[in-house]
Motif scaffolding. Structure first.
Motif, short mmCIF file in Angstrom:
data_model
loop_
_atom_site.label_atom_id
_atom_site.label_comp_id
_atom_site.label_asym_id
_atom_site.label_seq_id
_atom_site.Cartn_x
_atom_site.Cartn_y
_atom_site.Cartn_z
N CYS A 1 -41.89 1.39 33.15
CA CYS A 1 -41.28 2.72 33.08
C CYS A 1 -41.44 3.32 31.69
O CYS A 1 -41.42 4.53 31.51
CB CYS A 1 -39.80 2.65 33.47
SG CYS A 1 -38.71 1.98 32.20
N GLY A 2 -41.57 2.43 30.67
CA GLY A 2 -41.76 2.91 29.30
C GLY A 2 -40.47 3.31 28.60
O GLY A 2 -40.49 3.68 27.43
N LYS A 3 -39.35 3.24 29.31
CA LYS A 3 -38.11 3.78 28.76
C LYS A 3 -36.96 2.78 28.68
O LYS A 3 -36.01 2.98 27.93
CB LYS A 3 -37.64 4.97 29.61
CG LYS A 3 -38.58 6.15 29.45
CD LYS A 3 -38.27 7.26 30.42
CE LYS A 3 -39.32 8.35 30.28
NZ LYS A 3 -39.35 9.24 31.43
N CYS A 4 -37.03 1.71 29.45
CA CYS A 4 -35.89 0.78 29.48
C CYS A 4 -35.88 -0.12 28.25
O CYS A 4 -36.83 -0.12 27.46
CB CYS A 4 -35.94 -0.07 30.76
SG CYS A 4 -37.24 -1.31 30.76
N CYS B 1 -38.99 -2.40 28.03
CA CYS B 1 -40.19 -1.67 27.63
C CYS B 1 -40.14 -1.34 26.13
O CYS B 1 -41.15 -1.40 25.44
CB CYS B 1 -40.33 -0.38 28.42
SG CYS B 1 -40.94 -0.63 30.09
N CYS C 1 -40.50 -5.08 32.72
CA CYS C 1 -39.73 -3.83 32.79
C CYS C 1 -38.69 -3.90 33.91
O CYS C 1 -38.94 -4.41 34.98
CB CYS C 1 -40.70 -2.67 33.05
SG CYS C 1 -39.90 -1.15 33.57
N LYS C 2 -37.54 -3.36 33.60
CA LYS C 2 -36.42 -3.34 34.53
C LYS C 2 -36.77 -2.57 35.82
O LYS C 2 -36.29 -2.92 36.88
CB LYS C 2 -35.27 -2.62 33.80
CG LYS C 2 -33.90 -2.88 34.26
CD LYS C 2 -32.93 -2.36 33.21
CE LYS C 2 -31.88 -1.41 33.70
NZ LYS C 2 -32.22 -0.18 34.34
#
Ligand SMILES: [Zn+2]
Ligand SMILES: [Zn+2]
Length: 345
Positions: free
Chosen positions: A94-97, A100, A108-109
């Motif tokens: 996702c690049g955001k959790c 990441c 990644c979550k």
């Protein structure tokens, strides 16, 4: 375009004509050259419980291990361009959790998997997010590019900790086990034992280096032999790839005191294990390994390929056309093969 399509939750796969995917601003359109069959594709073909557990997409185009040429990039894409030869990372982070953002994108979550949660690559064209496009060195043979992804799992598991000068046991000689054997060998493992019950695969394992002893877990007294060969110490390093209960119990049994084990194979049920004697008293280090580190495993893979010392071509034993995907999956399922390649182009 032609694609290997899973129309429903029934067993099987169909070759159908579907539209070429349209890409978003952060995506890349790839003309697939070669792809490879993975255990995941067998699950999807059979539509096992695993598919429901991971909430696999359906209907969908299957396949995730591939190499191809970029033909179009979205407006925001800057790291690859049309004409680049790429291999595909299959973790879609996702690049955001928190994971990441702390260097662990591969767990990644909210991770999606290419060809499981999104349309895959057993097709003439496939779209992937920019982050999943690994630019290959020009001239990389497409069948080698197609196996960077599973090869990277072997790299991740073997190089997770020290291996040079250490006795190493590889449990399970499927394609990733064969890759792991080769990686351990060129990384300086002192002695390598490869365990399987399939003679075809054990024979292939012998081609993965020069200090390899293959053992048939059905016929040989594996624990006794490994103990003797290591002067009673047991293995320093164990890489578990069988995903079987028996194989995993053996993996812990042959692990020596102070050793480390990388668990990669996925079990379809719980593994009964005496943790006191197998882990605690041994002060064993246990690593869970899933996929590749992004992108440590990829850089390591590229460096290993560049040495020119790998024998991984020997693992690529069969090749089929896209129309023959079903045949290829059944061949991989039956098991008297190494990695099965799909020549798309
Ligand atoms: Zn795979
Ligand atoms: Zn994430």
């Amino acid at each position: 375009m032609k694609a290997a399509y899973k129309p429903n939750r029934e067993k099987g796969i169909k070759i159908v004509d579907v539209p070429i995917p349209e890409i978003a601003a952060n995506e890349v359109l790839v003309k697939v050259k070669k792809a490879a069959i993975c255990g995941t594709d067998i699950h999807l073909y059979d539509w096992t419980n695993w598919c429901e557990n991971v909430e696999a997409k359906n209907p969908m185009i299957i396949g995730h291990e591939f190499c191809g040429e970029v033909v179009e990039v979205g407006a925001q894409v800057t790291s690859v361009k049309a004409g680049d030869l790429i291999a595909g990372e299959t973790h879609i982070p996702c690049g955001k959790c928190i994971l990441c953002r702390t260097g662990r994108q591969h767990i990644c979550k909210d991770m999606k998997i290419l060809g499981v949660h999104t349309d895959g690559v057993f097709a003439e064209y496939a779209k992937i997010p920019e982050i999943c496009a690994w630019k290959l060195l020009p001239g990389t043979p497409p069948e080698i590019g197609a196996i960077y992804e599973p090869f990277g799992i072997a790299v991740h598991g073997v190089l997770r900790d020290k291996v040079a000068g250490l006795s190493t046991v590889i449990v399970g000689a499927g394609p990733i086990g064969l890759f792991a054997t080769n990686v351990a060998n060129i990384s300086g493992a002192r002695q390598i034992f490869v365990l399987d019950v399939n003679e075809y695969r054990l024979k292939l394992a012998n081609k993965m280096g020069d200090n390899i002893l293959t053992l048939n877990s059905k016929k040989d007294e594996v624990a006794k032999i490994i103990s003797e060969e290591t002067e009673g110490r047991g293995a320093d390093v164990v890489i578990e790839l069988s995903g079987s209960v028996e194989g995993t119990r053996t993996a812990f049994e042959v692990l020596g005191k102070g050793g480390r084990i990388s668990l990669i194979g996925l079990h379809s049920r719980e593994v009964p294990l005496d943790l006191v004697n197998n882990v605690i008293y041994k002060e064993a280090t246990v690593y869970g390994i899933t996929g590749r580190e992004m992108f440590n495993s990829w850089y390591q893979t590229e460096n290993l390929v560049k040495t020119g010392k790998l024998n991984i071509k020997e693992v690529l034993t069969h090749e089929f056309s896209l129309e023959e995907v079903e045949k290829a999956i059944l061949m991989a399922k039956e098991g008297n093969c190494g990695k099965v390649i799909i020549a798309v182009e």
